[in-house]
Every structure is written in structure tokens, then in C-alpha cells.
Write an enzyme that holds these catalytic residues in place. Structure first.
Site, PDB file in Angstrom:
ATOM      1  N   HIS A 218       0.835  -1.207   0.000  1.00  0.00           N
ATOM      2  CA  HIS A 218       0.000   0.000   0.000  1.00  0.00           C
ATOM      3  C   HIS A 218       0.871   1.259   0.000  1.00  0.00           C
ATOM      4  O   HIS A 218       0.956   1.983   0.995  1.00  0.00           O
ATOM      5  CB  HIS A 218      -0.947   0.000   1.201  1.00  0.00           C
ATOM      6  CG  HIS A 218      -2.089  -0.954   1.045  1.00  0.00           C
ATOM      7  ND1 HIS A 218      -2.140  -2.163   1.689  1.00  0.00           N
ATOM      8  CD2 HIS A 218      -3.225  -0.873   0.303  1.00  0.00           C
ATOM      9  CE1 HIS A 218      -3.270  -2.790   1.357  1.00  0.00           C
ATOM     10  NE2 HIS A 218      -3.947  -2.040   0.517  1.00  0.00           N
ATOM     11  N   ASP A 368      -8.773  -1.216  -8.434  1.00  0.00           N
ATOM     12  CA  ASP A 368      -8.108  -1.456  -7.147  1.00  0.00           C
ATOM     13  C   ASP A 368      -7.541  -2.870  -7.033  1.00  0.00           C
ATOM     14  O   ASP A 368      -6.452  -3.056  -6.489  1.00  0.00           O
ATOM     15  CB  ASP A 368      -9.104  -1.189  -6.012  1.00  0.00           C
ATOM     16  CG  ASP A 368      -8.441  -1.227  -4.637  1.00  0.00           C
ATOM     17  OD1 ASP A 368      -7.240  -0.936  -4.553  1.00  0.00           O
ATOM     18  OD2 ASP A 368      -9.133  -1.538  -3.648  1.00  0.00           O
TER      19      ASP A 368
END
Ligand SMILES: Nc1ncnc2c1ncn2[C@@H]1O[C@@H]2COP(=O)(O)O[C@H]2[C@H]1O
Length: 468
Positions: A218, A368
Site C-alpha cells: 500500500h 483497485d
């Protein structure tokens, strides 16, 4: 947050002209582990135990998986329910050094500076150069970044094989800023919305800086990758011919900001350790709510949209929230069910703003979690990164005497098992529906890569000696 039913009220709410677009093993990782790891609920095995060992066949697993997903909301405390005390709220976790298991970094020690996280406003005070006006026009910013290689890669930015890792090296770690700035120009958004290139650049610099560089997965590179995927989707005929310029602006901003300030651990960890964000957002979509508020904060600080009427800005911020919240993986089935119902009935109308917004949410979800749909050379790098992050969380949990979260134990989980489970139970169902909606060569290609990657992970997971 529900699908935003409101029409965007921006004056430029019309389709982007087509010429603008043209220019340019052993332990079976069944669905239960996924239900628990990604969705925060009990695994089917745990559920069976509690219900007196009700057995289920593999054919039931998908149904049980769906059931667990659908159950997530009811288990979370509602807005009026008193907050539950976090079971490990006594644990003092140093969130600043989560990925540095040797312990917290001493102030003044080497590396301390890069790990200090400041509110972005404070960052402005520390880095006045971010505020300094750069006088030359928009091309100045672009030209500075355009080395030959970068330019060459940007010419193929619409390719599904775009190598974001290589692009990041060519841009000297500036991939998010360079790529997104280019895409704004490419889609004509800078001109259509009369965006100040200096403010846009500053906004993107702040966005890139607000991702944690030490997170293996991330980090800003993931955001850049998602933004590139979003651009590929926006060029698909179903979207390019129907979305408004406002939709396109929103989609790019959502993609680039959707994981801002991600701590590198999941919501379950924040809840169990009593993190203030879990309390603030009542244990529900904790991370996504935080990413959204960070995005709004940076939009406001950069003054990027200050020239738009306040009502339009607020509308944009609300819709941005509903796109970012759609990336909450625990809510996947809710979105997927709505999308599937429309596809089954054949009543999805892109002229209807609420339908267009649902499609944008699905687009955001696909972007995503599209990494398993990339070619193996790229996809396997993401797999390795995400597993590294999961295992880091498991290590921190062990260090603090907490129960290790599902998929986070490097001693019993493996990359191959995790990938095979994620592809089968999470990615494939989503991309199958997406292909029903947008039946293009790209959709077929993504599913083909997905199948190839699944086969490789499955083969690896069946090898007895495989550790990763
Ligand atoms: N390749 C992958 N393998 C396993 N899990 C993944 C992979 N890519 C994304 N995810 C998970 O999907 C989630 C999507 O939302 P998050 O970004 O919060 O966290 C992400 C990861 O937990």
C-alpha cells in the site's frame, strides 16, 4: 455510503470529446480464510465449530462465503451502539515503525526523518518549496520530467502491459506525479476544468508524499498502478462514450487518492489495537473513510478546485467519498449484487446518473484489485508485495502477543495459497461481471491473464516443498 443519486452540478458536466480521448495446500485456503482475512469475520471452520460442527461440501463454500460477506455489516456495531473495547487496546503499537520489526526508530537516528509522518499542513511548513510558485507555464513542469524513456513510456500509457515498476525507475521515484499529471492533460481535464497546472502538480506531490513509502504494497506505486488501470478502463467504449468530464475527473482523483496514508495493516488490526481511527469511524470502513478524508484535505490545501462554485466542490467531495468507500473489500458483494441485478435485467442506463455512478464505483473496484489480471511478470511482483505486507502484520501481531490474523502467518500461509484463494473468491467473480458489462478485448485479456496466473499459483500451491 449509498450510490450517490445526485447529478454532478459542475458546469462542465458533459462527455469528454472523443477526439480528446483518441489523442492521445496443506492448509486449504478456502473461502473462509478469505471471509475472515479480508472481511473481518469468522471463518467457515470457526462458524462450523460454533454451530456444532455443521459440515459443508466444497460446493457450499461459495455460498457460505457469500453468506459471511453479507453478514459483515450486521456484525459491526451500528452508529448508535456503544463502542466495544478493543481486545488488545492495552497493546502499545508503534504505528510509525510498523515495518521495522527491530523496534522504534530513535529520533535523530538514520532513517528517522523519512519515517516521521506529519499532517500535510505541517509538511508545508517544513517544506516551503512546495508552496513556492514556479513561474513558467504548464509545459515547464512537464518538460522537466520528460526524459526520453519517460516520454516513450507515456506514449503507451493506455497499454494493459504498462510496467509501472520500470516507469517509477525512469521517473526517479516520481511515477505517481508524472503519470497522473500526464493523464489529466491527456483527458483534457486540465483545460476543461481550467485547472492551474502548478496547483495540480502541488496536489499530486502531496498525494505521493502521503503514501507510506515503507509499505511493501500500500504505497504510491500501488496508487499509480491503479490510476493507470483506471485510465485504461476510462478509454473503454462503454465508458468513454457515456461518462461526463466530471465523472472522468472524479475517477482519476479517486484512483490516485484511494489508499492515502494507508498504515500497512488492515482494519481488523486497527480495531483490535484500539487505534483512534477505528473509534472515529466506529469500526466500519475505517481505512477507506480515512483515505477519503485525507483526499479531501489535500484537495482543499492545494486549492486545486477553489475556482469552482462551493456547491460543486462539495458535490465532488461527496461523490469522491462514495467512490473511495466502494473499495472496502468487505462490501464487495453488496456492490456486485447490485451490478449483477442490473446486468441480468439489462436495464443499466448510462444516461441515468445513479447508474453511471454505480458503474464508476465498479470501475474503481476493478482498478483497485486488478493486479492479478496483469501479465505474470507484473502480477507476481504485486503478489509478492501484498504477501510481504500481510506477513509483516502477522509478525507485529506475534511480537505483541496477539492472535495472528488469517493469511498473515508466514509459517502456515504461502503466497501461492493466498493468491489462488484471492483470485478464485474475490477477483474472478468481479471481473466476470465486468466482462458482461464491457465485453471488449481488454476484458477478455484480463480474464485470460487471471486464468494463467491462477493456474501458476495453483500448480505452485500443490508442490509439497513450496514455501512461497
Ligand atoms: N494480489 C493480491 N493478493 C491478495 N490480496 C490482495 C491482492 N491484491 C489486493 N489484495 C487485497 O485486496 C484488498 C483491497 O482493498 P485494500 O487495498 O484495503 O487491501 C487489499 C488487499 O487486502
Amino acid at each position: 455510503m449509498e450510490v450517490c443519486p445526485q447529478l454532478p452540478v459542475l458546469p462542465l458536466d458533459r462527455p469528454v470529446p472523443q477526439h480528446v480521448l483518441r489523442r492521445r495446500g496443506a492448509i486449504s485456503l478456502g473461502p473462509g480464510a478469505w471471509g475472515s482475512a479480508l472481511f473481518g469475520g469468522p471463518s467457515p471452520r470457526q462458524l462450523c465449530k460454533r454451530r456444532g460442527g455443521v459440515s459443508y461440501t466444497s460446493a457450499d463454500q461459495a455460498v457460505l462465503y457469500l453468506h459471511l460477506l453479507g453478514d459483515v455489516r450486521q456484525r459491526g456495531p451500528g452508529p448508535s451502539e456503544p463502542e466495544q473495547r478493543a481486545p488488545h487496546s492495552h497493546v502499545q503499537v508503534d504505528y510509525q515503525s510498523l515495518h521495522c520489526l527491530q523496534g522504534p526508530v530513535r529520533p535523530g537516528a538514520r532513517g528517522h526523518r523519512s519515517r516521521c509522518r506529519r499532517l500535510s499542513f505541517q509538511r508545508f511548513l517544513k517544506n516551503p518549496h512546495l508552496l513556492r510558485q514556479q513561474t513558467p507555464g504548464p509545459l515547464h513542469l512537464v518538460d522537466q520530467e520528460y526524459t526520453g524513456q519517460v516520454k516513450c513510456m507515456l506514449n503507451k500509457v493506455d497499454s494493459w502491459d504498462f510496467d509501472i515498476f520500470l516507469f517509477d525507475r525512469f521517473t526517479n521515484g516520481n511515477s505517481l506525479v508524472t503519470l497522473t499529471f500526464h493523464l489529466f492533460l491527456q483527458l483534457g481535464l486540465t483545460r476543461l476544468f481550467r485547472l492551474d497546472p502548478i496547483k495540480l502538480h502541488r496536489f499530486l506531490v502531496m498525494v505521493q508524499a502521503d503514501y507510506h513509502q515503507l509499505n511493501p504494497y500500500h504505497n504510491y506505486l500501488h496508487a499509480a498502478d491503479v490510476t493507470q488501470a483506471m485510465y485504461c478502463y476510462l478509454r473503454e467504449p462503454q465508458l468513454a462514450e457515456t461518462l461526463s468530464s466530471c465523472d472522468m475527473l472524479l475517477a482519476l482523483v479517486a484512483a490516485v487518492t484511494h489508499d492515502l496514508d494507508h498504515p500497512g495493516v488492515n482494519q481488523g488490526f486497527l480495531v483490535r489495537t484500539g487505534h483512534h481511527l477505528a473509534a472515529l469511524y466506529k469500526n466500519s470502513s475505517v481505512l477507506e473513510s480515512h483515505h477519503w478524508r485525507c483526499a479531501v484535505s489535500l484537495l482543499r490545501e492545494s486549492a486545486l478546485l477553489d475556482h469552482l462554485p462551493p456547491i460543486d466542490r462539495l458535490n465532488l467531495e461527496e461523490r469522491l467519498g462514495s467512490l473511495i468507500l466502494a473499495t472496502d473489500i468487505s462490501q464487495q458483494n453488496r456492490y456486485l449484487a447490485r451490478f449483477r441485478e442490473h446486468l441480468d435485467r439489462g436495464d443499466l442506463s448510462m444516461a441515468e446518473p445513479s447508474h453511471r455512478h454505480l458503474v464508476l464505483q465498479m470501475t474503481m473496484k476493478c482498478a483497485d484489485i486488478c493486479n492479478p489480471c496483469r501479465v505474470w511478470r507484473l502480477s507476481s511482483q504485486w503478489s509478492s508485495r501484498v504477501t510481504t505486507e500481510f506477513f509483516h502484520q502477522g509478525d507485529v501481531e506475534k511480537k505483541h502477543g496477539m492472535a495472528v490474523s488469517p493469511l498473515c502467518d508466514r509459517l502456515s500461509d504461502s503466497t501461492a495459497h493466498i493468491q489462488a484463494g484471492f483470485i478464485r473468491h474475490v477477483v474472478e467473480p468481479l471481473f466476470r461481471e465486468w466482462r458482461r458489462f464491457s465485453c471488449t478485448s481488454l476484458s477478455h485479456r484480463m480474464l485470460a491473464h487471471l486464468q494463467t496466473n491462477l493456474d501458476r499459483w495453483t500448480a505452485r500451491s500443490q508442490r509439497p516443498e513450496t514455501t512461497s
